[in-house]
Design a protein around this motif. Structure first.
Motif, PDB file in Angstrom:
ATOM      1  N   ARG A 112       0.852  -1.191   0.000  1.00 18.51           N
ATOM      2  CA  ARG A 112       0.000   0.000   0.000  1.00 18.51           C
ATOM      3  C   ARG A 112       0.885   1.238   0.000  1.00 18.51           C
ATOM      4  O   ARG A 112       1.987   1.224   0.542  1.00 18.51           O
ATOM      5  CB  ARG A 112      -0.914  -0.007   1.222  1.00 18.51           C
ATOM      6  CG  ARG A 112      -1.952  -1.120   1.151  1.00 18.51           C
ATOM      7  CD  ARG A 112      -2.820  -1.172   2.383  1.00 18.51           C
ATOM      8  NE  ARG A 112      -3.459   0.077   2.695  1.00 18.51           N
ATOM      9  CZ  ARG A 112      -4.682   0.438   2.279  1.00 18.51           C
ATOM     10  NH1 ARG A 112      -5.371  -0.364   1.516  1.00 18.51           N
ATOM     11  NH2 ARG A 112      -5.201   1.595   2.625  1.00 18.51           N
ATOM     12  N   GLY A 113       0.396   2.293  -0.619  1.00 20.05           N
ATOM     13  CA  GLY A 113       1.154   3.531  -0.669  1.00 20.05           C
ATOM     14  C   GLY A 113       0.233   4.711  -0.880  1.00 20.05           C
ATOM     15  O   GLY A 113      -0.945   4.563  -1.187  1.00 20.05           O
ATOM     16  N   ILE A 114       0.796   5.900  -0.688  1.00 16.00           N
ATOM     17  CA  ILE A 114       0.065   7.145  -0.896  1.00 16.00           C
ATOM     18  C   ILE A 114       0.807   7.948  -1.950  1.00 16.00           C
ATOM     19  O   ILE A 114       2.015   8.154  -1.838  1.00 16.00           O
ATOM     20  CB  ILE A 114      -0.038   7.957   0.410  1.00 16.00           C
ATOM     21  CG1 ILE A 114      -0.813   7.173   1.468  1.00 16.00           C
ATOM     22  CG2 ILE A 114      -0.706   9.308   0.149  1.00 16.00           C
ATOM     23  CD1 ILE A 114      -0.864   7.855   2.806  1.00 16.00           C
ATOM     24  N   LEU A 115       0.087   8.391  -2.978  1.00 11.37           N
ATOM     25  CA  LEU A 115       0.679   9.191  -4.034  1.00 11.37           C
ATOM     26  C   LEU A 115       0.708  10.645  -3.592  1.00 11.37           C
ATOM     27  O   LEU A 115      -0.310  11.209  -3.220  1.00 11.37           O
ATOM     28  CB  LEU A 115      -0.143   9.037  -5.319  1.00 11.37           C
ATOM     29  CG  LEU A 115       0.368   9.788  -6.536  1.00 11.37           C
ATOM     30  CD1 LEU A 115       1.725   9.246  -6.959  1.00 11.37           C
ATOM     31  CD2 LEU A 115      -0.615   9.659  -7.683  1.00 11.37           C
ATOM     32  N   ARG A 116       1.892  11.246  -3.599  1.00 12.63           N
ATOM     33  CA  ARG A 116       2.078  12.653  -3.248  1.00 12.63           C
ATOM     34  C   ARG A 116       2.858  13.290  -4.394  1.00 12.63           C
ATOM     35  O   ARG A 116       4.069  13.136  -4.470  1.00 12.63           O
ATOM     36  CB  ARG A 116       2.840  12.801  -1.944  1.00 12.63           C
ATOM     37  CG  ARG A 116       2.132  12.146  -0.756  1.00 12.63           C
ATOM     38  CD  ARG A 116       2.863  12.424   0.549  1.00 12.63           C
ATOM     39  NE  ARG A 116       2.406  11.597   1.634  1.00 12.63           N
ATOM     40  CZ  ARG A 116       1.300  11.799   2.350  1.00 12.63           C
ATOM     41  NH1 ARG A 116       0.513  12.792   2.055  1.00 12.63           N
ATOM     42  NH2 ARG A 116       0.985  10.992   3.341  1.00 12.63           N
ATOM     43  N   GLY A 117       2.137  13.953  -5.299  1.00 15.06           N
ATOM     44  CA  GLY A 117       2.796  14.511  -6.475  1.00 15.06           C
ATOM     45  C   GLY A 117       3.278  13.368  -7.349  1.00 15.06           C
ATOM     46  O   GLY A 117       2.515  12.496  -7.737  1.00 15.06           O
ATOM     47  N   GLN A 118       4.564  13.322  -7.651  1.00 14.76           N
ATOM     48  CA  GLN A 118       5.153  12.251  -8.451  1.00 14.76           C
ATOM     49  C   GLN A 118       5.871  11.214  -7.590  1.00 14.76           C
ATOM     50  O   GLN A 118       6.630  10.411  -8.099  1.00 14.76           O
ATOM     51  CB  GLN A 118       6.130  12.852  -9.475  1.00 14.76           C
ATOM     52  CG  GLN A 118       5.450  13.639 -10.568  1.00 14.76           C
ATOM     53  CD  GLN A 118       4.555  12.745 -11.419  1.00 14.76           C
ATOM     54  OE1 GLN A 118       4.967  11.681 -11.875  1.00 14.76           O
ATOM     55  NE2 GLN A 118       3.306  13.156 -11.609  1.00 14.76           N
ATOM     56  N   THR A 119       5.628  11.243  -6.271  1.00 15.37           N
ATOM     57  CA  THR A 119       6.279  10.323  -5.349  1.00 15.37           C
ATOM     58  C   THR A 119       5.232   9.432  -4.698  1.00 15.37           C
ATOM     59  O   THR A 119       4.177   9.904  -4.300  1.00 15.37           O
ATOM     60  CB  THR A 119       7.033  11.107  -4.254  1.00 15.37           C
ATOM     61  OG1 THR A 119       7.967  11.972  -4.891  1.00 15.37           O
ATOM     62  CG2 THR A 119       7.762  10.182  -3.303  1.00 15.37           C
ATOM     63  N   ILE A 120       5.536   8.147  -4.591  1.00 17.35           N
ATOM     64  CA  ILE A 120       4.653   7.221  -3.881  1.00 17.35           C
ATOM     65  C   ILE A 120       5.296   6.898  -2.548  1.00 17.35           C
ATOM     66  O   ILE A 120       6.393   6.356  -2.489  1.00 17.35           O
ATOM     67  CB  ILE A 120       4.428   5.930  -4.686  1.00 17.35           C
ATOM     68  CG1 ILE A 120       3.773   6.255  -6.024  1.00 17.35           C
ATOM     69  CG2 ILE A 120       3.583   4.946  -3.881  1.00 17.35           C
ATOM     70  CD1 ILE A 120       3.688   5.081  -6.966  1.00 17.35           C
ATOM     71  N   GLU A 121       4.622   7.272  -1.469  1.00 20.65           N
ATOM     72  CA  GLU A 121       5.100   6.972  -0.115  1.00 20.65           C
ATOM     73  C   GLU A 121       4.547   5.606   0.269  1.00 20.65           C
ATOM     74  O   GLU A 121       3.339   5.413   0.359  1.00 20.65           O
ATOM     75  CB  GLU A 121       4.607   8.040   0.855  1.00 20.65           C
ATOM     76  CG  GLU A 121       4.998   7.796   2.278  1.00 20.65           C
ATOM     77  CD  GLU A 121       4.398   8.837   3.212  1.00 20.65           C
ATOM     78  OE1 GLU A 121       4.249   8.507   4.401  1.00 20.65           O
ATOM     79  OE2 GLU A 121       4.066   9.936   2.765  1.00 20.65           O
ATOM     80  N   LEU A 122       5.444   4.634   0.465  1.00 20.30           N
ATOM     81  CA  LEU A 122       5.006   3.280   0.784  1.00 20.30           C
ATOM     82  C   LEU A 122       4.622   3.173   2.251  1.00 20.30           C
ATOM     83  O   LEU A 122       5.328   3.654   3.129  1.00 20.30           O
ATOM     84  CB  LEU A 122       6.109   2.277   0.455  1.00 20.30           C
ATOM     85  CG  LEU A 122       6.546   2.250  -1.008  1.00 20.30           C
ATOM     86  CD1 LEU A 122       7.654   1.225  -1.199  1.00 20.30           C
ATOM     87  CD2 LEU A 122       5.380   1.954  -1.921  1.00 20.30           C
TER      88      LEU A 122
END
Length: 108
Positions: free
Chosen positions: A21-31
């Motif tokens: 699972r991750g969260i998309l923040r702009g062009q970065t995916i925070e896992l």
């Protein structure tokens, strides 16, 4: 999010699928999940899909009264520690002690 890690098995290049699972923040995916057994800098292929359930932050949002109550408990945490007065006085003395400075041309 389906994550595929490129690797080798029995001498052949294969893709190892894993779901994280991750969260998309702009062009970065925070896992949100820990990825084990994947070296830093490894090439990965990412397939995105919306999560079935929304991510809930571990820290709940506090009301203003709850925040002030927590802060007030925190402010008084060292209130009954008379030994701290001497400790802080010692730190203050050491911070302001004149230690001088060595100057090569005069100290030889």
């Amino acid at each position: 999010m389906e994550l595929c890690v490129r690797g080798k098995s029995q001498g052949q290049e294969v893709l190892f699928p894993m779901k994280v699972r991750g969260i998309l923040r702009g062009q970065t995916i925070e896992l949100l999940d820990t990825i084990k057994h994947v070296p830093d800098g490894a090439e990965v292929s990412v397939e995105l899909e919306f999560a079935d359930t929304p991510h809930i932050d571990a820290a709940p949002t506090l009301t203003e009264e709850e925040r002030f109550a927590k802060l007030n408990r925190l402010f008084g945490a060292w209130a009954h520690r008379p030994d701290l007065d001497e400790a802080f006085a010692r730190v203050d003395r050491e911070r302001h002690a004149e230690r001088g400075r060595a100057i090569d041309s005069l100290d030889r």
